[in-house]
Design a protein around this motif. Structure first.
Motif, PDB file in Angstrom:
ATOM      1  N   VAL A 158       0.831  -1.210   0.000  1.00 55.28           N
ATOM      2  CA  VAL A 158       0.000   0.000   0.000  1.00 55.28           C
ATOM      3  C   VAL A 158       0.867   1.262   0.000  1.00 55.28           C
ATOM      4  CG1 VAL A 158      -1.583   1.363   1.423  1.00 55.28           C
ATOM      5  CG2 VAL A 158      -2.066  -1.043   0.995  1.00 55.28           C
ATOM      6  N   LEU A 159       1.932   1.274   0.793  1.00 54.40           N
ATOM      7  CA  LEU A 159       2.806   2.448   0.811  1.00 54.40           C
ATOM      8  C   LEU A 159       3.468   2.656  -0.553  1.00 54.40           C
ATOM      9  CD1 LEU A 159       4.479   2.186   4.339  1.00 54.40           C
ATOM     10  CD2 LEU A 159       2.689   3.764   3.595  1.00 54.40           C
ATOM     11  N   TYR A 160       3.792   1.562  -1.221  1.00 51.49           N
ATOM     12  CA  TYR A 160       4.383   1.688  -2.561  1.00 51.49           C
ATOM     13  C   TYR A 160       3.348   2.220  -3.552  1.00 51.49           C
ATOM     14  CZ  TYR A 160       6.936   0.538  -6.826  1.00 51.49           C
ATOM     15  OH  TYR A 160       7.580   0.605  -8.047  1.00 51.49           O
ATOM     16  N   ARG A 161       2.153   1.678  -3.502  1.00 51.96           N
ATOM     17  CA  ARG A 161       1.094   2.149  -4.396  1.00 51.96           C
ATOM     18  C   ARG A 161       0.845   3.646  -4.211  1.00 51.96           C
ATOM     19  NH1 ARG A 161      -4.130  -1.889  -4.919  1.00 51.96           N
ATOM     20  NH2 ARG A 161      -3.074  -3.620  -5.955  1.00 51.96           N
ATOM     21  N   CYS A 162       0.869   4.077  -2.959  1.00 51.87           N
ATOM     22  CA  CYS A 162       0.556   5.474  -2.648  1.00 51.87           C
ATOM     23  C   CYS A 162       1.780   6.386  -2.718  1.00 51.87           C
ATOM     24  CB  CYS A 162      -0.084   5.570  -1.258  1.00 51.87           C
ATOM     25  SG  CYS A 162      -1.681   4.739  -1.123  1.00 51.87           S
ATOM     26  N   ARG A 163       2.931   5.817  -3.058  1.00 51.19           N
ATOM     27  CA  ARG A 163       4.178   6.594  -3.179  1.00 51.19           C
ATOM     28  C   ARG A 163       4.539   7.302  -1.878  1.00 51.19           C
ATOM     29  NH1 ARG A 163       5.509   7.943  -8.948  1.00 51.19           N
ATOM     30  NH2 ARG A 163       4.093   6.696 -10.226  1.00 51.19           N
ATOM     31  N   LEU A 164       4.391   6.590  -0.782  1.00 49.38           N
ATOM     32  CA  LEU A 164       4.689   7.137   0.538  1.00 49.38           C
ATOM     33  C   LEU A 164       5.878   6.420   1.164  1.00 49.38           C
ATOM     34  CD1 LEU A 164       1.144   7.623   2.152  1.00 49.38           C
ATOM     35  CD2 LEU A 164       2.842   9.409   1.727  1.00 49.38           C
ATOM     36  N   HIS A 165       6.826   7.189   1.634  1.00 49.85           N
ATOM     37  CA  HIS A 165       7.974   6.659   2.368  1.00 49.85           C
ATOM     38  C   HIS A 165       7.481   6.144   3.718  1.00 49.85           C
ATOM     39  CE1 HIS A 165      11.825   6.537   4.474  1.00 49.85           C
ATOM     40  NE2 HIS A 165      12.467   6.850   3.365  1.00 49.85           N
ATOM     41  N   PRO A 166       7.899   4.955   4.143  1.00 50.68           N
ATOM     42  CA  PRO A 166       7.379   4.380   5.396  1.00 50.68           C
ATOM     43  C   PRO A 166       7.706   5.195   6.647  1.00 50.68           C
ATOM     44  CG  PRO A 166       9.189   3.066   4.529  1.00 50.68           C
ATOM     45  CD  PRO A 166       8.810   4.021   3.459  1.00 50.68           C
ATOM     46  N   SER A 232      10.644  -3.050   5.974  1.00 48.02           N
ATOM     47  CA  SER A 232      10.068  -2.200   4.934  1.00 48.02           C
ATOM     48  C   SER A 232      10.919  -2.302   3.682  1.00 48.02           C
ATOM     49  CB  SER A 232       9.996  -0.741   5.398  1.00 48.02           C
ATOM     50  OG  SER A 232       9.013  -0.558   6.389  1.00 48.02           O
ATOM     51  N   PHE A 233      10.248  -2.289   2.533  1.00 47.61           N
ATOM     52  CA  PHE A 233      10.912  -2.293   1.233  1.00 47.61           C
ATOM     53  C   PHE A 233      10.372  -1.085   0.482  1.00 47.61           C
ATOM     54  CE2 PHE A 233      10.610  -6.583   2.813  1.00 47.61           C
ATOM     55  CZ  PHE A 233      11.845  -7.143   2.539  1.00 47.61           C
ATOM     56  N   TYR A 234      11.260  -0.156   0.114  1.00 45.13           N
ATOM     57  CA  TYR A 234      10.757   1.072  -0.479  1.00 45.13           C
ATOM     58  C   TYR A 234      11.796   1.730  -1.377  1.00 45.13           C
ATOM     59  CZ  TYR A 234      13.352   3.114   3.463  1.00 45.13           C
ATOM     60  OH  TYR A 234      14.328   3.429   4.378  1.00 45.13           O
ATOM     61  N   CYS A 235      11.306   2.630  -2.218  1.00 44.13           N
ATOM     62  CA  CYS A 235      12.135   3.378  -3.157  1.00 44.13           C
ATOM     63  C   CYS A 235      12.244   4.815  -2.665  1.00 44.13           C
ATOM     64  CB  CYS A 235      11.533   3.334  -4.557  1.00 44.13           C
ATOM     65  SG  CYS A 235      12.411   4.341  -5.773  1.00 44.13           S
ATOM     66  N   THR A 236      13.455   5.279  -2.456  1.00 43.39           N
ATOM     67  CA  THR A 236      13.644   6.645  -1.960  1.00 43.39           C
ATOM     68  C   THR A 236      13.411   7.700  -3.051  1.00 43.39           C
ATOM     69  OG1 THR A 236      16.024   6.462  -2.392  1.00 43.39           O
ATOM     70  CG2 THR A 236      15.247   5.943  -0.152  1.00 43.39           C
ATOM     71  N   ASN A 237      13.274   7.229  -4.293  1.00 38.32           N
ATOM     72  CA  ASN A 237      13.079   8.167  -5.392  1.00 38.32           C
ATOM     73  C   ASN A 237      11.594   8.514  -5.604  1.00 38.32           C
ATOM     74  OD1 ASN A 237      14.204   9.689  -7.702  1.00 38.32           O
ATOM     75  ND2 ASN A 237      13.000   8.233  -8.930  1.00 38.32           N
ATOM     76  N   CYS A 238      10.732   7.509  -5.586  1.00 38.01           N
ATOM     77  CA  CYS A 238       9.328   7.766  -5.886  1.00 38.01           C
ATOM     78  C   CYS A 238       8.402   7.716  -4.670  1.00 38.01           C
ATOM     79  CB  CYS A 238       8.817   6.802  -6.964  1.00 38.01           C
ATOM     80  SG  CYS A 238       8.791   5.064  -6.469  1.00 38.01           S
ATOM     81  N   GLN A 240       7.701   9.425  -1.452  1.00 37.47           N
ATOM     82  CA  GLN A 240       8.068  10.705  -0.845  1.00 37.47           C
ATOM     83  C   GLN A 240       8.106  10.629   0.681  1.00 37.47           C
ATOM     84  OE1 GLN A 240       5.728  13.991  -2.236  1.00 37.47           O
ATOM     85  NE2 GLN A 240       6.805  15.499  -0.984  1.00 37.47           N
ATOM     86  N   LEU A 241       9.131  11.237   1.243  1.00 37.73           N
ATOM     87  CA  LEU A 241       9.291  11.310   2.698  1.00 37.73           C
ATOM     88  C   LEU A 241       8.691  12.619   3.194  1.00 37.73           C
ATOM     89  CD1 LEU A 241      10.475  10.234   5.380  1.00 37.73           C
ATOM     90  CD2 LEU A 241      12.632  11.354   4.755  1.00 37.73           C
TER      91      LEU A 241
END
Length: 243
Positions: A158-166, A232-238, A240-241
């Motif tokens: 869900v965090l990836y779908r919503c482009r949200l940094h955990p 958590s698995f996330y992309c720091t580029n897309c 957003q923090l």
């Protein structure tokens, strides 16, 4: 740990025993399991990750913890925590927590916080999030009093779908983005259920346990985040923090 959709599958798997009388009980649970003998099951219910066997004056709450399992009309070699036998079958639970809830089961649960329940209330979830502005969103999404049934897989997807940094703080996330997150927690849970029934859940993961962001073609960060210290698995580029 089984998440809400998996517990709904358990509920579906045992529906044949609704209205049936338990003819024998066994297991190594510390509760008074013999109390279930000769009792008729009125209903099976779920609340998030909790599986509930409801009788006329009490209910049995089963939580499968990290490695719990169950078998319907078959057994494992290991001793069950709880085994229920009927005239035409049996249910066996292994490596789980079992508790008795006295009286009406409705007094123990707020069904409106279960993301897969018909009474799920997104507005209530938003109100609860607004009360914890300094909490990381990775912890908030796993709060069972806000998003009952959501586990770590659903959180990451869900965090990836919503482009949200955990590690974003709840109070810093724009209101419309929180609304999107709340909706996706329920939407993805039902998609999880659909894919799991087809035995193809993992092939649909976009973030959980993945190494590369499909949007950016950049390496994912793998990190234990928040006070709950979950992966958590996330992309720091897309993703957003917001801090």
């Amino acid at each position: 740990m089984p998440e809400g959709p998996s517990i709904l599958i358990l509920k579906e798997d045992v529906q044949q025993f609704t209205g049936q009388k338990i003819i024998s009980v066994s297991g190594n649970s510390s509760i008074d399991i013999q109390r279930l003998n000769d009792k008729t099951i009125l209903a099976f219910k779920t609340w998030g990750k909790n599986f509930l066997i409801c009788f006329d004056d009490f209910s049995v709450k089963i939580h499968l913890l990290m490695f719990g399992t169950y078998r319907v009309n078959e057994r494992k070699e290991t001793p069950p925590r709880l085994s229920l036998s009927f005239d035409d079958g049996e249910i066996n639970f292994y490596t789980c927590s079992i508790k008795i809830l006295e009286g009406d089961v409705n007094q123990y649960y707020d069904w409106s916080v279960d993301v897969m329940n018909e009474n799920w209330d997104p507005k209530k979830a938003k109100e609860s999030l607004n009360l914890i502005p300094d909490q990381m969103i990775c912890d908030a999404v796993l709060d069972q009093n806000i998003f009952s049934g959501v586990g770590n897989i659903i959180k990451n997807e869900v965090l990836y779908r919503c482009r949200l940094h955990p590690e974003s703080l709840v109070g810093k996330i724009p209101s419309e983005k929180l609304d999107e997150l709340i909706a996706e927690c329920s939407i993805y849970s039902f998609e999880f259920l659909y894919w799991k029934k087809k035995f193809e859940l993992k092939k649909h993961w976009l973030a959980h346990t993945k190494k590369t962001c499909l949007r950016c073609n950049l390496p994912f960060v793998k990190k234990h985040t928040g006070k709950k210290n979950r992966r958590s698995f996330y992309c720091t580029n897309c993703q957003q923090l917001h801090i």
